[in-house]
Design an enzyme around this catalytic site. Structure first.
Site, mmCIF file in Angstrom:
data_model
loop_
_atom_site.group_PDB
_atom_site.id
_atom_site.type_symbol
_atom_site.label_atom_id
_atom_site.label_comp_id
_atom_site.label_asym_id
_atom_site.label_seq_id
_atom_site.Cartn_x
_atom_site.Cartn_y
_atom_site.Cartn_z
ATOM 1 N N LEU A 34 0.809 -1.210 0.000
ATOM 2 C CA LEU A 34 0.000 0.000 0.000
ATOM 3 C C LEU A 34 0.846 1.266 0.000
ATOM 4 O O LEU A 34 0.469 2.275 -0.579
ATOM 5 C CB LEU A 34 -0.928 0.016 1.224
ATOM 6 C CG LEU A 34 -2.012 -1.063 1.284
ATOM 7 C CD1 LEU A 34 -2.747 -0.980 2.615
ATOM 8 C CD2 LEU A 34 -2.987 -0.932 0.124
ATOM 9 N N GLY A 38 10.482 6.047 3.931
ATOM 10 C CA GLY A 38 11.884 5.886 4.239
ATOM 11 C C GLY A 38 12.148 4.979 5.418
ATOM 12 O O GLY A 38 13.178 4.309 5.493
ATOM 13 N N LYS A 57 1.738 -2.333 9.168
ATOM 14 C CA LYS A 57 2.857 -1.403 9.127
ATOM 15 C C LYS A 57 4.111 -2.124 9.605
ATOM 16 O O LYS A 57 4.128 -2.693 10.699
ATOM 17 C CB LYS A 57 2.559 -0.196 10.014
ATOM 18 C CG LYS A 57 3.602 0.907 9.959
ATOM 19 C CD LYS A 57 3.160 2.087 10.831
ATOM 20 C CE LYS A 57 4.144 3.238 10.790
ATOM 21 N NZ LYS A 57 3.694 4.377 11.640
ATOM 22 N N ASP A 164 1.825 15.678 14.050
ATOM 23 C CA ASP A 164 1.861 15.574 12.587
ATOM 24 C C ASP A 164 0.443 15.467 12.037
ATOM 25 O O ASP A 164 0.153 14.647 11.156
ATOM 26 C CB ASP A 164 2.703 14.377 12.136
ATOM 27 C CG ASP A 164 3.093 14.466 10.657
ATOM 28 O OD1 ASP A 164 3.127 15.599 10.113
ATOM 29 O OD2 ASP A 164 3.371 13.426 10.041
#
Length: 318
Positions: A34, A38, A57, A164
Site C-alpha cells: 500500500l 523511508g 505497518k 503531525d
C-alpha cells in the site's frame, strides 16, 4: 512460453507465492503493498483465521532509539480508545526487542484498513473539478478531528500532542467517519526547553516527524528557553480547516514551489481566494487557530466552542 518452460513452472509450483507473516501465532497473508516510506512500509494483509483485511505497518529499527520510538507508538495505540483515532489490533517485534548490537530488528503493527482512503486523497480528487465541499460536511469532518485532538490533549497523567496532524493522516471508515492515524510522531505535549542543545534537538525532531506545510511556527525556530505545548496541534488544525475549504494547506503552494515554508509560516500571512463560497466566519476561525504566537493560540476546548458558534452562525445565514 515454450512447453519446456511451462513444464518447469508446473513442477516447481507457483513462484509468486504470497508472503505469510506470523504475529503472535496468527498468520497474515500479504496481498499487496500500500505504501513505502523511508522508515516503514504498509501492506494490505488478510488474516488467515477470520479472513478479515488489515493494514500491516512494518518498521525497521537500526538502534535502541528506533526501538524505543516504535515501542512508544505501540504503547500509545494500546492505551488510546476513541472512535476518531486509529486502533491497534496486534503488534510484534522480530529480533532483539531490548538491544541492538550490529544487527536490526523489525516491528509489525496490525492496523485497520481504510479502503475509502485519506482526506488528502479526497481533497485532491475534488481539486481537479474544483468541487468544493459543502460547509456542513466541512464542519462534520473538522468537529470529529477536534474531538480526537481533545481526547489526546486531555490524556492523564500527561496531555499528548500528535505533532503531525495533516490531511494525509486522516482516513475515512466505510461510513465516512474521519479517523486520525499515524501516531509515530506523538509525544508528551508539554516540553521544557532549557538551552540551545534542547532547542536544536526538538527542532531536528520536528523537521523529521512533522510535515512542513502543517508544522507550527515554534517548531521551525525553537527558542532556547521556552515551553512547547499541545497548541502545536491547534496550528495544524487551522491548516486542516483551510484545506477542507481550499483543497490544501495555506503553505502547500510554498512547499511545492521549493520556497521557504519556515519563512512563510513565521510571517503568519494567510491568504484566502478572492471569490470564496465560504463566509468570513469560517475564515475568522482559521485565523483564530493560525496565531504565530503560541502563547496567544487557543487551546482545543476554545477551538471546539468557537467552532460550534461558527456552525450555528453559518446555519442561520443559510
Amino acid at each position: 512460453m515454450n512447453a519446456l518452460g511451462l513444464t518447469m513452472i508446473m513442477k516447481m509450483g507457483c513462484i509468486c507465492t504470497r508472503e505469510t507473516i506470523n504475529i503472535n501465532g496468527i498468520k497474515y497473508s500479504v496481498l499487496e503493498r500500500l505504501g513505502d516510506g523511508g522508515f516503514s512500509t504498509v501492506d494490505l494483509v488478510e488474516c488467515k483465521n477470520n479472513k478479515k483485511i488489515y493494514a500491516m505497518k512494518r518498521m525497521t529499527c537500526h538502534s535502541i532509539a528506533d526501538q524505543q520510538k516504535v515501542q512508544r507508538e505501540i504503547d500509545y495505540l494500546k492505551k488510546i480508545r476513541h472512535a476518531n483515532i486509529m486502533e491497534l489490533h496486534d503488534s510484534y517485534f522480530k529480533g532483539s526487542a531490548d538491544i541492538v548490537v550490529n544487527t536490526t530488528s523489525e516491528a509489525f503493527l496490525v492496523l485497520p484498513y481504510y479502503p475509502r482512503g485519506t482526506l488528502h486523497d479526497n481533497l485532491q480528487s475534488r481539486a481537479i473539478e474544483k468541487h468544493h465541499m459543502d460547509v456542513t460536511e466541512i464542519f462534520r469532518i473538522f468537529s470529529s478531528v477536534c474531538d480526537a485532538v481533545q481526547y489526546l490533549h486531555e490524556m492523564k497523567p500527561q496531555p499528548l500532542a500528535h505533532r503531525d496532524l495533516k490531511t494525509a493522516n486522516i482516513c475515512f471508515t466505510d461510513n465516512f467517519t474521519p479517523v486520525v492515524i499515524d501516531l509515530g510522531s506523538m509525544v508528551e505535549a508539554r516540553i521544557q526547553v532549557c538551552g540551545s542543545q534542547d532547542a536544536q534537538k526538538l527542532q531536528d525532531e520536528a523537521a523529521e516527524n512533522s510535515s512542513a506545510p502543517y508544522r507550527a511556527p515554534e517548531l521551525f525556530n525553537v527558542d532556547s528557553y521556552c515551553v512547547i505545548d499541545e497548541r502545536t496541534d491547534i496550528w495544524s488544525l487551522g491548516c486542516i480547516l483551510y484545506a477542507l475549504c481550499y483543497f490544501m494547506s495555506p503553505f502547500d503552494l510554498v512547499y511545492m514551489r521549493g520556497d521557504s515554508v519556515a519563512l512563510a509560516v513565521l510571517s503568519g500571512g494567510v491568504h484566502f481566494p478572492e471569490e470564496s463560497k465560504y463566509p468570513d466566519h469560517v475564515h475568522d476561525l482559521i485565523i483564530y487557530m493560525l496565531n504565530t504566537n503560541p502563547a496567544e493560540r487557543p487551546f482545543i476546548q476554545s477551538v471546539i466552542e468557537k467552532t460550534q458558534i461558527v456552525m450555528n452562525t453559518v446555519n442561520n445565514i443559510a
